[in-house]
Structures are given as C-alpha cells and as structure tokens.
Design a protein around this motif. Structure first.
Motif, PDB file in Angstrom:
ATOM      1  N   PHE A  28       0.797  -1.222   0.000  1.00  0.00           N
ATOM      2  CA  PHE A  28       0.000   0.000   0.000  1.00  0.00           C
ATOM      3  C   PHE A  28       0.834   1.278   0.000  1.00  0.00           C
ATOM      4  CE2 PHE A  28       0.473  -1.271   4.429  1.00  0.00           C
ATOM      5  CZ  PHE A  28       0.927  -0.099   5.020  1.00  0.00           C
ATOM      6  N   MET A  29       2.111   1.190   0.293  1.00  0.00           N
ATOM      7  CA  MET A  29       2.965   2.372   0.416  1.00  0.00           C
ATOM      8  C   MET A  29       3.677   2.641  -0.903  1.00  0.00           C
ATOM      9  SD  MET A  29       3.931   4.694   2.440  1.00  0.00           S
ATOM     10  CE  MET A  29       5.157   5.511   3.388  1.00  0.00           C
ATOM     11  N   PRO A  30       3.269   3.678  -1.640  1.00  0.00           N
ATOM     12  CA  PRO A  30       3.908   3.968  -2.925  1.00  0.00           C
ATOM     13  C   PRO A  30       5.242   4.703  -2.754  1.00  0.00           C
ATOM     14  CG  PRO A  30       2.142   5.543  -2.523  1.00  0.00           C
ATOM     15  CD  PRO A  30       2.123   4.556  -1.376  1.00  0.00           C
ATOM     16  N   ALA A  31       6.093   4.577  -3.761  1.00  0.00           N
ATOM     17  CA  ALA A  31       7.423   5.195  -3.726  1.00  0.00           C
ATOM     18  C   ALA A  31       7.346   6.715  -3.608  1.00  0.00           C
ATOM     19  CB  ALA A  31       8.218   4.798  -4.973  1.00  0.00           C
ATOM     20  N   ASN A  32       6.262   7.318  -4.108  1.00  0.00           N
ATOM     21  CA  ASN A  32       6.192   8.785  -4.069  1.00  0.00           C
ATOM     22  C   ASN A  32       6.003   9.331  -2.646  1.00  0.00           C
ATOM     23  OD1 ASN A  32       3.481   7.959  -3.910  1.00  0.00           O
ATOM     24  ND2 ASN A  32       2.754   9.790  -4.955  1.00  0.00           N
ATOM     25  N   LEU A  33       5.774   8.474  -1.657  1.00  0.00           N
ATOM     26  CA  LEU A  33       5.679   8.933  -0.271  1.00  0.00           C
ATOM     27  C   LEU A  33       7.011   8.851   0.473  1.00  0.00           C
ATOM     28  CD1 LEU A  33       2.239   7.632   1.078  1.00  0.00           C
ATOM     29  CD2 LEU A  33       2.896   9.944   0.409  1.00  0.00           C
ATOM     30  N   LEU A  34       8.057   8.361  -0.201  1.00  0.00           N
ATOM     31  CA  LEU A  34       9.336   8.193   0.483  1.00  0.00           C
ATOM     32  C   LEU A  34       9.877   9.519   1.014  1.00  0.00           C
ATOM     33  CD1 LEU A  34      11.610   6.371   1.426  1.00  0.00           C
ATOM     34  CD2 LEU A  34      12.672   6.657  -0.830  1.00  0.00           C
ATOM     35  N   GLN A  35       9.782  10.582   0.220  1.00  0.00           N
ATOM     36  CA  GLN A  35      10.312  11.867   0.690  1.00  0.00           C
ATOM     37  C   GLN A  35       9.603  12.308   1.972  1.00  0.00           C
ATOM     38  OE1 GLN A  35      13.114  13.591  -0.552  1.00  0.00           O
ATOM     39  NE2 GLN A  35      12.825  14.460   1.483  1.00  0.00           N
ATOM     40  N   SER A  36       8.289  12.067   2.054  1.00  0.00           N
ATOM     41  CA  SER A  36       7.565  12.457   3.275  1.00  0.00           C
ATOM     42  C   SER A  36       8.052  11.637   4.471  1.00  0.00           C
ATOM     43  CB  SER A  36       6.050  12.324   3.099  1.00  0.00           C
ATOM     44  OG  SER A  36       5.650  10.967   3.072  1.00  0.00           O
ATOM     45  N   GLN A  37       8.446  10.396   4.234  1.00  0.00           N
ATOM     46  CA  GLN A  37       9.000   9.568   5.306  1.00  0.00           C
ATOM     47  C   GLN A  37      10.332  10.150   5.800  1.00  0.00           C
ATOM     48  OE1 GLN A  37       8.368   5.520   5.874  1.00  0.00           O
ATOM     49  NE2 GLN A  37       6.433   6.575   6.160  1.00  0.00           N
ATOM     50  N   PHE A  38      11.196  10.514   4.856  1.00  0.00           N
ATOM     51  CA  PHE A  38      12.481  11.112   5.238  1.00  0.00           C
ATOM     52  C   PHE A  38      12.276  12.468   5.914  1.00  0.00           C
ATOM     53  CE2 PHE A  38      14.605   7.903   2.707  1.00  0.00           C
ATOM     54  CZ  PHE A  38      15.820   7.757   3.351  1.00  0.00           C
ATOM     55  N   ASP A  39      11.284  13.225   5.449  1.00  0.00           N
ATOM     56  CA  ASP A  39      10.995  14.523   6.062  1.00  0.00           C
ATOM     57  C   ASP A  39      10.522  14.362   7.508  1.00  0.00           C
ATOM     58  OD1 ASP A  39      11.637  15.723   3.650  1.00  0.00           O
ATOM     59  OD2 ASP A  39       9.550  16.081   3.065  1.00  0.00           O
ATOM     60  N   THR A  40       9.771  13.305   7.791  1.00  0.00           N
ATOM     61  CA  THR A  40       9.236  13.037   9.125  1.00  0.00           C
ATOM     62  C   THR A  40      10.277  12.400  10.042  1.00  0.00           C
ATOM     63  OG1 THR A  40       7.027  12.736   8.193  1.00  0.00           O
ATOM     64  CG2 THR A  40       7.398  11.808  10.380  1.00  0.00           C
ATOM     65  N   LEU A  41      11.213  11.647   9.468  1.00  0.00           N
ATOM     66  CA  LEU A  41      12.177  10.864  10.227  1.00  0.00           C
ATOM     67  C   LEU A  41      13.001  11.707  11.202  1.00  0.00           C
ATOM     68  CD1 LEU A  41      13.674   8.152  10.708  1.00  0.00           C
ATOM     69  CD2 LEU A  41      15.192   8.818   8.834  1.00  0.00           C
ATOM     70  N   GLU A  42      13.015  11.249  12.442  1.00  0.00           N
ATOM     71  CA  GLU A  42      13.909  11.777  13.469  1.00  0.00           C
ATOM     72  C   GLU A  42      14.768  10.594  13.913  1.00  0.00           C
ATOM     73  OE1 GLU A  42      11.254  13.222  16.496  1.00  0.00           O
ATOM     74  OE2 GLU A  42      10.483  14.821  15.213  1.00  0.00           O
ATOM     75  N   ALA A  43      16.016  10.602  13.471  1.00  0.00           N
ATOM     76  CA  ALA A  43      16.906   9.485  13.800  1.00  0.00           C
ATOM     77  C   ALA A  43      17.047   9.371  15.315  1.00  0.00           C
ATOM     78  CB  ALA A  43      18.273   9.700  13.162  1.00  0.00           C
ATOM     79  N   PRO A  44      17.110   8.150  15.818  1.00  0.00           N
ATOM     80  CA  PRO A  44      17.274   7.976  17.270  1.00  0.00           C
ATOM     81  C   PRO A  44      18.578   8.605  17.742  1.00  0.00           C
ATOM     82  CG  PRO A  44      16.981   5.848  16.167  1.00  0.00           C
ATOM     83  CD  PRO A  44      17.071   6.886  15.112  1.00  0.00           C
ATOM     84  N   THR A  45      18.521   9.233  18.887  1.00  0.00           N
ATOM     85  CA  THR A  45      19.720   9.850  19.452  1.00  0.00           C
ATOM     86  C   THR A  45      20.227   9.082  20.658  1.00  0.00           C
ATOM     87  OG1 THR A  45      18.343  11.323  20.775  1.00  0.00           O
ATOM     88  CG2 THR A  45      19.133  12.166  18.658  1.00  0.00           C
TER      89      THR A  45
END
Length: 163
Positions: A120-137
C-alpha cells in the motif's frame, strides 16, 4: 524482550525482521497490520499520514507491546517509528525494548520501493518519510547500514543484542 526494527518505508524492516525471527526462533509481527483500512487507503492514494492518523495505530501498538512484555514474550516488531515521540509511546523507558534503526541512501530505498509490488505504500511517499524521520539519538539504538547483505545484517543485530 521486544526488538523494534525501525526505518522508513523500503528500508527492509519486514524482510530483516522475518529473517532475524527465523534465525533466533522468536515471534515476528509487522506494525503495518495494525494500520486501519482508512490509513492504508490514504497511503495508497499517495497521501502521507498525519500524527492524528497515526495516533490510533500507535495506541494499538503500545497495547500489543505491553501485552507481549507482560506475557514475557520475545517479539521482533517491524515498525517505522519515525519520530522520537512515537518511539516514546511505543518503548517508554522499558529496557526490554531494543531499538534497531535501519539506515540507507535515499536512492537505494527509492529503488527498492519502485521494485516492490502489492504494497500500500507507494514510492512517491518516500520523501515524506524522510521529512518526518527523526533518527534515534539514544546511545542504546543500534544503527544498521542496509546496503549490506541480509545475512550480515542479521548477524550484526544478533551480535549487538547477544541473541
């Protein structure tokens, strides 16, 4: 213990989680199965989820994790867990929940999404995933480079967690 394998869509959470579960004979679950039909439909249309869309999903996952821990189950959970606030809901301060963060180049992950069919997850949503991502600190998070082969990744996780 719960091993939460996190990362953006296409980073290999399910594949790695299933391989790890098979290697150590633990239960595997995928957080995607906890999404509502409406949330999956929204993503299928190419619309990123909001925090409000994710809240019931996070609550369901939080309940499942609490139940697994109470039952003293060993479970590997594949879950995007993109924001620190999501991980706080899911893991709290419980030392029995271990975080494995799958990292990789955008181009590699984008190609994996383009090659994936029936999800269900299309490739065009990948940028939104990276934009939302907060890498664990947290120092307790295990960072895994997904450009390695599957066997090497599974062994690195096993070595890091002594499982």
């Amino acid at each position: 213990m719960i091993i939460l394998i996190m990362g953006v869509a296409g980073s290999g959470k399910t594949t790695i989680g299933q391989a790890l579960a098979a290697a150590i004979k633990w239960e595997f679950d995928d957080a995607d199965t906890f999404h509502s039909v409406a949330a999956k439909a929204k993503m299928s249309r190419g619309e990123p989820l909001t925090d409000a869309d994710r809240q019931p999903w996070l609550e369901s996952l939080q309940t499942a994790i609490a139940q697994w821990l109470q039952a003293e189950k060993n479970v590997i959970l594949a879950c995007s867990a993109l924001k620190a606030s999501y991980r706080q809901i899911l893991c709290g301060d419980d030392s029995r929940v271990k975080l494995v963060y799958l990292t990789g180049r955008y181009e590699l992950i984008e190609q994996r999404l383009r090659d994936r069919h029936g999800h269900f997850m299309p490739a065009n949503l990948l940028q939104s995933q990276f934009d939302t991502l907060e890498a664990p600190t947290t120092a307790a998070a295990i960072y895994i480079d997904i450009s390695q082969d599957l066997g090497a990744i599974v062994q690195q996780i096993r070595n890091s967690l002594n499982v």
